[in-house]
Design an enzyme around this catalytic site. Structure first.
Site, PDB file in Angstrom:
ATOM      1  N   ASP A 117      -2.385   9.779  -9.905  1.00 36.39           N
ATOM      2  CA  ASP A 117      -2.351   8.750 -10.946  1.00 36.39           C
ATOM      3  C   ASP A 117      -0.920   8.469 -11.390  1.00 36.39           C
ATOM      4  O   ASP A 117      -0.555   7.321 -11.669  1.00 36.39           O
ATOM      5  CB  ASP A 117      -3.188   9.194 -12.150  1.00 36.39           C
ATOM      6  CG  ASP A 117      -4.681   9.111 -11.890  1.00 36.39           C
ATOM      7  OD1 ASP A 117      -5.070   8.517 -10.860  1.00 36.39           O
ATOM      8  OD2 ASP A 117      -5.456   9.632 -12.711  1.00 36.39           O
ATOM      9  N   ASN A 162      -2.953  12.965  -3.140  1.00 40.47           N
ATOM     10  CA  ASN A 162      -4.092  13.350  -3.984  1.00 40.47           C
ATOM     11  C   ASN A 162      -4.639  14.715  -3.583  1.00 40.47           C
ATOM     12  O   ASN A 162      -4.898  15.577  -4.427  1.00 40.47           O
ATOM     13  CB  ASN A 162      -5.205  12.303  -3.865  1.00 40.47           C
ATOM     14  CG  ASN A 162      -5.258  11.378  -5.069  1.00 40.47           C
ATOM     15  OD1 ASN A 162      -4.654  11.644  -6.096  1.00 40.47           O
ATOM     16  ND2 ASN A 162      -5.979  10.281  -4.936  1.00 40.47           N
ATOM     17  N   ASP A 183       0.854  -1.192   0.000  1.00 40.76           N
ATOM     18  CA  ASP A 183       0.000   0.000   0.000  1.00 40.76           C
ATOM     19  C   ASP A 183       0.893   1.246   0.000  1.00 40.76           C
ATOM     20  O   ASP A 183       1.869   1.327   0.762  1.00 40.76           O
ATOM     21  CB  ASP A 183      -0.902   0.004   1.238  1.00 40.76           C
ATOM     22  CG  ASP A 183      -1.945   1.111   1.186  1.00 40.76           C
ATOM     23  OD1 ASP A 183      -3.011   0.872   0.586  1.00 40.76           O
ATOM     24  OD2 ASP A 183      -1.685   2.204   1.725  1.00 40.76           O
ATOM     25  N   GLU A 194      -4.832   2.427  -4.121  1.00 42.48           N
ATOM     26  CA  GLU A 194      -3.370   2.473  -4.072  1.00 42.48           C
ATOM     27  C   GLU A 194      -2.779   1.187  -3.511  1.00 42.48           C
ATOM     28  O   GLU A 194      -1.620   1.142  -3.089  1.00 42.48           O
ATOM     29  CB  GLU A 194      -2.911   3.659  -3.213  1.00 42.48           C
ATOM     30  CG  GLU A 194      -3.234   3.559  -1.731  1.00 42.48           C
ATOM     31  CD  GLU A 194      -4.627   4.062  -1.361  1.00 42.48           C
ATOM     32  OE1 GLU A 194      -4.844   4.367  -0.186  1.00 42.48           O
ATOM     33  OE2 GLU A 194      -5.495   4.137  -2.253  1.00 42.48           O
TER      34      GLU A 194
END
Length: 367
Positions: A258, A249, A241, A284
């Site tokens: 992204d 973000n 992760d 993620e």
């Protein structure tokens, strides 16, 4: 199966060309039956039958060996259709010269041969072949008129030549048109196959990372479980992760997020060895299946792969993020235990991943 391979070829295109060639040979044999009937009826001498049979056998062997050797692939027309039809034309003209009284029969046979060009010939090639046939037939008529004027009726032969001159262009245009339709159909089929490959690729891969999507990864993991249950050689599992991804973000935007996911997915893909596979598990989060190598235990190998992957991610510096921004990941690892449910294996790796996060992130924990 072995006999089929010996007669045809392992190459499907070569096998198709040989099948077409054998079809033409069947047409030769059926035509030769008619030729034999003309001999029985007294229109042909025995030596013509013998020469014709030897010629057909020689042509058959020559072209078959040419196809089986693979040398035909160097030709513009690997099927050798045009060359075979030229040879067939010469054989038929030889028969007409020696049995001019039944020349109409041989011309009908030739129209059957002519239609074999539909498999590969273009309209231009058909027209060129038609011109060759008409010129050859005109030459035969001329030679018969000079050599054996009593055996032919020049008026009837000229009328037959005119009839052939009317029919062959029609067959040429029709054959070329059908050939072009087959070519377009073949191209459409190839495009459909490529489109199906793209669709299949999209169905099993994650668009952003190029790794397997969750559904396909689980299908592959299920197959790996079956293999491990049979062999007893188990595999390792890594859950990964990206640390503080929500902060990336929220601070830098989804485009930067992204980019981070893409770069991490790329790094995972480069870290895999033959037999390993990975997927994007969601958001993620990523998952990897690691096989055993050499004498190492599954956990030793998985631990080493996880540490190497963690270090590689820590070195990433995506251009979409401000200079100095670090990307790190937390990883949880475990080993599949023979005959257990995959949900149990994944749950252990997931628990180890959360311990890695609780213990400071950017680390590997074992479950």
């Amino acid at each position: 199966m072995l006999l089929k391979t010996l007669i045809f070829s392992d190459d499907k295109y070569q096998a198709l060309r040989i099948r077409r060639f054998l079809m033409s040979m069947v047409a030769y044999l059926l035509s030769y039956l008619l030729v034999y009937i003309t001999y029985v009826a007294g229109y042909l001498d025995r030596w013509v039958i013998d020469v014709g049979m030897l010629t057909v056998a020689g042509v058959f062997g020559f072209f078959y060996l040419w196809l089986r050797s693979g040398l035909n692939r160097r030709m513009a027309d690997p099927s050798l259709t045009l060359i075979q039809m030229v040879v067939a034309t010469l054989v038929i003209m030889f028969l007409i010269y020696n049995a001019p009284q039944v020349s109409g029969l041989f011309l009908i046979i030739y129209l059957v041969v002519f239609m074999f060009g539909i498999f590969t010939l273009s309209t231009r090639q058909f027209v060129a072949l038609a011109v060759f046939v008409l010129a050859s037939y005109a030459f035969v008529i001329y030679r018969l008129h000079i050599d054996h004027p009593g055996r032919i009726s020049i008026g009837e032969d000229v009328l037959q030549w005119i009839a052939l001159a009317c029919l062959l262009p029609f067959f040429a245009v029709l054959g070329g048109y059908i050939g072009s339709l087959r070519s377009k159909l073949r191209n459409s089929y190839d495009e459909l196959q490529r489109a199906m490959e793209v669709i299949r690729d999209m169905a099993i891969h994650d668009e952003l990372t190029g790794l397997y999507n969750r559904r396909h990864f689980m299908e592959m993991l299920s197959a790996e479980k079956s293999r491990a249950d049979r062999s007893g050689q188990c595999f390792g599992l890594i859950m990964l992760d990206i640390d503080h991804f929500k902060r990336i973000n929220d601070t830098h935007g989804h485009q930067a997020g992204d980019a981070v996911i893409h770069r991490v997915g790329e790094t995972i893909g480069l870290s895999l060895r033959a037999g390993d596979f990975s997927g994007r598990f969601g958001g993620e989060e990523f998952i990897l299946c690691i096989g055993q190598t050499g004498g190492e235990s599954g956990m030793e190998n998985t631990q080493r792969c996880a540490e190497r992957l963690r270090a590689s991610i820590e070195l990433l510096r995506p251009s979409e993020l401000p200079a100095g921004t670090r990307i790190t990941a937390s990883l949880g690892i475990t080993e599949y235990r023979r005959s257990e449910a995959l949900t149990s294996t994944i749950a252990r790796a997931d628990e180890a991943l959360y311990r890695a996060k609780e213990n400071g992130r950017n680390r590997v924990e074992t479950g």
